[in-house]
Design an enzyme around this catalytic site. Structure first.
Site, PDB file in Angstrom:
ATOM      1  N   HIS A 246      -3.693  17.412   0.251  1.00 44.78           N
ATOM      2  CA  HIS A 246      -4.607  17.574   0.647  1.00 44.78           C
ATOM      3  C   HIS A 246      -4.772  19.389   1.296  1.00 44.78           C
ATOM      4  O   HIS A 246      -4.109  19.770   1.516  1.00 44.78           O
ATOM      5  CB  HIS A 246      -5.236  16.440   2.205  1.00 44.78           C
ATOM      6  CG  HIS A 246      -6.579  16.608   2.108  1.00 44.78           C
ATOM      7  ND1 HIS A 246      -7.220  17.731   2.732  1.00 44.78           N
ATOM      8  CD2 HIS A 246      -7.735  16.281   1.655  1.00 44.78           C
ATOM      9  CE1 HIS A 246      -8.503  17.859   3.075  1.00 44.78           C
ATOM     10  NE2 HIS A 246      -8.737  16.032   2.224  1.00 44.78           N
ATOM     11  N   GLU A 307      -7.904   8.954  -1.350  1.00 47.18           N
ATOM     12  CA  GLU A 307      -8.201   8.510  -2.758  1.00 47.18           C
ATOM     13  C   GLU A 307      -6.888   7.397  -3.058  1.00 47.18           C
ATOM     14  O   GLU A 307      -7.396   6.195  -3.869  1.00 47.18           O
ATOM     15  CB  GLU A 307      -8.133   9.477  -3.570  1.00 47.18           C
ATOM     16  CG  GLU A 307      -8.470  10.412  -3.690  1.00 47.18           C
ATOM     17  CD  GLU A 307     -10.444  10.578  -3.473  1.00 47.18           C
ATOM     18  OE1 GLU A 307     -10.969   9.193  -3.524  1.00 47.18           O
ATOM     19  OE2 GLU A 307     -11.373  11.206  -4.209  1.00 47.18           O
TER      20      GLU A 307
END
Ligand code: COA
Length: 375
Positions: A246, A307
């Protein structure tokens, strides 16, 4: 210059705060843990829109207003569903949203928030040669979307799991799609234009397009039976492991925990017998991926992102992988709209500078030589 604009502050917002070092997400003063599984999507939409629309109804009346907006969207889009269904579901949703009015009123906002759910359910059904189902404006948003998708009233656990997902991903600081939505709002274009910008940015695999490939990864590993070997092969080919890493979080994404808890609840409820086995597989793949990423990128803390468990949860409640990004859009549209309104209220036209690194004109007068010879 940093080409990814990391650490550049481009807006002030009251909407959400992402603390990447602590792994904390705050949405309008509430920690994610106080919202996910505790509040409905409609309540969180109210939280996001509060103060940006003078005509916003009470939280208790917003569910009915969103239900009416679903019915309105269905009536407007129904004549075109056959043509939209020829596109990939995400492109179909985007094309359907482009048909909606580009205004700035609450009615425009609610239609836009309602649209991805209505369109996704209809377009997924069309791909299965099933006729679209009209919304039931009296249901909660999550329950109605699942009903329109599957044709049967969803169990309480499934609706709660989708609600939890929609709450969890509704807003997340100045991510790529939110920034795109704010840039468009800063030009004073309407809300639909901002949402279309957000949708286009969300589509990419580095942003909202990752959960579909997570399902492909879990299936491939289930077939091969050796997570580490499969993942090593991916890294050796220079591929990124979907659902990990991320830009902001250096620790585990708190949304991964919220969604993993949602999947666990579904498994515990017993209504979805396959979910517990899928969760166990996902957890073992996650352990192997984190171990490998630690070895492969020792200087960089690559952790599980939102996700990874998004894929497991959306698969469990009945969405096909090609529709996962559409489901992300069902939720994030509320965040984009709140940001667009905030940008209009507090920001200016967004117009950064670029540094020119191309060829300089050759002559002292500034005319490029090639052009002079051509004329
Ligand atoms: N798998 C393997 N390697 C990864 C990785 C992943 N999921 N995520 C990052 N890396 C590697 C990069 O290749 C890079 O290595 P290098 O320095 O040797 O080139 C290093 O880690 C730093 O990556 P960087 O590109 O700076 O990270 P970023 O902040 O730009 O990217 C993401 C963030 C999310 C785009 C990235 O982690 C990624 O592509 N993840 C997979 C897609 C995904 O899950 N997206 C959903 C995001 S919520």
């Amino acid at each position: 210059m940093s080409s990814g604009l990391e650490d550049v502050v481009a807006a002030e917002t009251v909407l959400s705060d992402v603390d990447g070092a602590a792994g904390r997400l705050v949405i309008r003063g509430h920690r994610l843990e106080e919202l996910a599984g505790q509040r409905t999507f409609e309540q969180v939409v109210h939280l996001l829109l509060d103060g940006f629309f003078p005509e916003l109804p009470d939280p208790s009346a917003l569910a009915a207003a969103l239900g009416a907006a679903r019915v309105d969207v269905f009536e407007r889009c129904a004549p075109l569903l056959d043509r939209l269904a020829r596109l990939d579901p995400f492109d179909g949703v985007r094309a359907g949203v482009a048909l909606l009015p580009d205004g700035d009123a609450l009615g425009d906002a609610l239609r836009l928030i309602a649209a991805p759910g209505v369109l996704t359910a209809a377009l997924v059904r069309a791909r299965r040669a099933e006729r679209p189902l009209a919304p039931d404006g009296g249901l909660g948003h999550a329950a109605d979307v699942l009903r329109m998708l599957t044709g049967v009233a969803p169990g309480r656990e499934s609706a709660a799991a989708l609600d939890r997902y929609l709450v969890t991903v509704c807003d997340h600081g100045l991510n790529a799609s939110t920034f795109a939505a704010r840039v468009v709002a800063s030009t004073r274009a309407g809300l639909a234009s901002s949402v279309l910008a957000g949708l286009s940015a969300l589509k990419g695999p580095l942003h909202g397009g990752a959960p579909g490939p997570v399902v492909a990864m879990l299936d491939a590993i289930a077939a091969r039976g050796d997570a580490r070997a499969w993942l090593e092969g991916e890294l050796a080919r220079g591929e990124r492991l979907m659902g990990f890493g991320h830009r902001v979080y250096r620790v585990r994404d708190p949304r991964a925990d919220a969604l993993q808890a949602g999947v666990r609840r579904l498994g515990d409820a017993g209504a979805h017998p396959a979910v517990a086995a899928r969760l166990a597989l996902a957890q073992s793949v996650e352990r192997a991926a984190l171990e490998l990423l630690r070895e492969a990128k020792p200087g960089r803390s690559l952790q599980t992102n939102v996700e990874f468990y998004t894929a497991v949860l959306l698969e469990a409640v009945g969405f096909p992988p090609e529709a996962f990004t559409c489901v992300f859009a069902m939720s994030r549209t509320a965040g984009w709209i709140a940001h667009a309104r905030e940008q209009r209220a507090t920001g200016r036209l967004i117009r950064p500078q670029s540094r020119y690194v191309g060829p300089r004109p050759a002559s002292a007068e500034g005319a490029p030589e090639a052009l002079l010879t051509a004329s």
